[in-house]
Design an enzyme around this catalytic site. Structure first.
Site, PDB file in Angstrom:
ATOM      1  N   ASP A   1      35.338  48.763  37.742  1.00 19.16           N
ATOM      2  CA  ASP A   1      35.746  48.958  36.354  1.00 19.16           C
ATOM      3  C   ASP A   1      34.577  49.568  35.585  1.00 19.16           C
ATOM      4  O   ASP A   1      33.552  49.950  36.186  1.00 19.16           O
ATOM      5  CB  ASP A   1      36.272  47.642  35.733  1.00 19.16           C
ATOM      6  CG  ASP A   1      35.182  46.601  35.501  1.00 19.16           C
ATOM      7  OD1 ASP A   1      34.018  46.853  35.876  1.00 19.16           O
ATOM      8  OD2 ASP A   1      35.502  45.538  34.941  1.00 19.16           O
TER       9      ASP A   1
ATOM     10  N   CYS B   1      32.541  44.942  39.565  1.00 22.61           N
ATOM     11  CA  CYS B   1      32.806  44.801  38.126  1.00 22.61           C
ATOM     12  C   CYS B   1      31.564  44.172  37.521  1.00 22.61           C
ATOM     13  O   CYS B   1      30.477  44.246  38.103  1.00 22.61           O
ATOM     14  CB  CYS B   1      34.091  44.006  37.865  1.00 22.61           C
ATOM     15  SG  CYS B   1      34.086  42.291  38.409  1.00 22.61           S
TER      16      CYS B   1
ATOM     17  N   THR C   1      30.769  40.974  37.017  1.00 20.42           N
ATOM     18  CA  THR C   1      30.326  39.823  37.811  1.00 20.42           C
ATOM     19  C   THR C   1      30.772  39.868  39.270  1.00 20.42           C
ATOM     20  O   THR C   1      30.252  39.114  40.094  1.00 20.42           O
ATOM     21  CB  THR C   1      30.919  38.523  37.234  1.00 20.42           C
ATOM     22  OG1 THR C   1      32.354  38.640  37.278  1.00 20.42           O
ATOM     23  CG2 THR C   1      30.468  38.299  35.802  1.00 20.42           C
TER      24      THR C   1
ATOM     25  N   HIS D   1      32.087  34.219  59.388  1.00 22.43           N
ATOM     26  CA  HIS D   1      32.958  33.035  59.326  1.00 22.43           C
ATOM     27  C   HIS D   1      34.323  33.323  58.712  1.00 22.43           C
ATOM     28  O   HIS D   1      35.315  32.728  59.123  1.00 22.43           O
ATOM     29  CB  HIS D   1      32.285  31.925  58.523  1.00 22.43           C
ATOM     30  CG  HIS D   1      31.106  31.316  59.225  1.00 22.43           C
ATOM     31  ND1 HIS D   1      30.533  30.139  58.834  1.00 22.43           N
ATOM     32  CD2 HIS D   1      30.403  31.739  60.300  1.00 22.43           C
ATOM     33  CE1 HIS D   1      29.512  29.850  59.632  1.00 22.43           C
ATOM     34  NE2 HIS D   1      29.401  30.814  60.531  1.00 22.43           N
TER      35      HIS D   1
ATOM     36  N   HIS E   1      36.528  29.593  63.710  1.00 24.97           N
ATOM     37  CA  HIS E   1      36.734  30.284  62.432  1.00 24.97           C
ATOM     38  C   HIS E   1      38.106  30.961  62.389  1.00 24.97           C
ATOM     39  O   HIS E   1      38.708  31.087  61.329  1.00 24.97           O
ATOM     40  CB  HIS E   1      35.623  31.307  62.194  1.00 24.97           C
ATOM     41  CG  HIS E   1      34.265  30.678  62.202  1.00 24.97           C
ATOM     42  ND1 HIS E   1      33.893  29.725  61.293  1.00 24.97           N
ATOM     43  CD2 HIS E   1      33.207  30.834  63.045  1.00 24.97           C
ATOM     44  CE1 HIS E   1      32.664  29.325  61.547  1.00 24.97           C
ATOM     45  NE2 HIS E   1      32.214  29.976  62.620  1.00 24.97           N
TER      46      HIS E   1
END
Ligand code: RB5
Length: 163
Positions: free
Chosen positions: A19, A76, A78, A109, A144
């Site tokens: 963004d 973005c 964060t 994992h 996993h």
């Protein structure tokens, strides 16, 4: 797609998106990816005009889920909103990270197929290292895989919580 491959072994294509709060870092990482020989499909955004991260996340996540892209990169402010949006697309396992251990571990994992970063959280140097750690990780399978199967079962509304 063979998940036991490292993404570093795949020339791509990789779908990228950001963004307005992430497009500068996204552009830097696109250059890094191209320098490493990866084919990049840039879903935008290309400038600082305000836009909504779910739109870009949906575009990149759909490319990954439908097989048009081997993996995705979303940036973005964060990384959090991108991960929340991308993880709503079935088949996508998006991880937001800001340390190298997690960037690698989420491949080993979780077999993460979308890397989410925050331009307001990590600088360009660290972001480049996170990208390399993610690319270098190889899904370990085994126990996993059993956990991924449960993620898929949750997605299919086929797993009830233990009471
Ligand atoms: C945009 O201001 C910001 O909210 C967005 O880039 C992101 O950080 C959301 O998770």
């Amino acid at each position: 797609m063979n998940p036991s491959l490292r993404f570093a072994d795949r020339p791509g294509p990789v779908a990228v998106g950001a963004d307005h709060a992430g497009f500068r870092l996204k552009n830097e990482l696109v250059e890094q990816l191209r320098a490493l020989g990866h084919e990049v499909v840039d879903h935008g955004t290309l400038d600082g005009a305000r836009c909504d991260y779910p739109d870009l996340a949906l575009s990149v996540a759909t490319a990954v889920a439908e097989g048009g892209a081997a993996w995705g990169l979303l940036v973005c402010g964060t990384g959090v909103g991108m991960a929340m949006a991308a993880n709503r697309v079935p088949g996508v396992r998006a991880a937001v990270v800001s340390d190298s251990f997690s960037a690698r571990a989420t491949r080993l994992h979780n077999d993460a197929n979308v890397l989410c970063l925050g331009e307001r959280v990590v600088g360009g140097g660290l972001a480049g290292e996170l990208l390399l750690a993610f690319l270098d990780g190889r899904f370990e399978g085994g126990r996993h895989q059993q956990r991924l199967d449960k993620l898929h079962a949750i997605e299919a509304r086929d797993l009830a919580p233990a009471r």
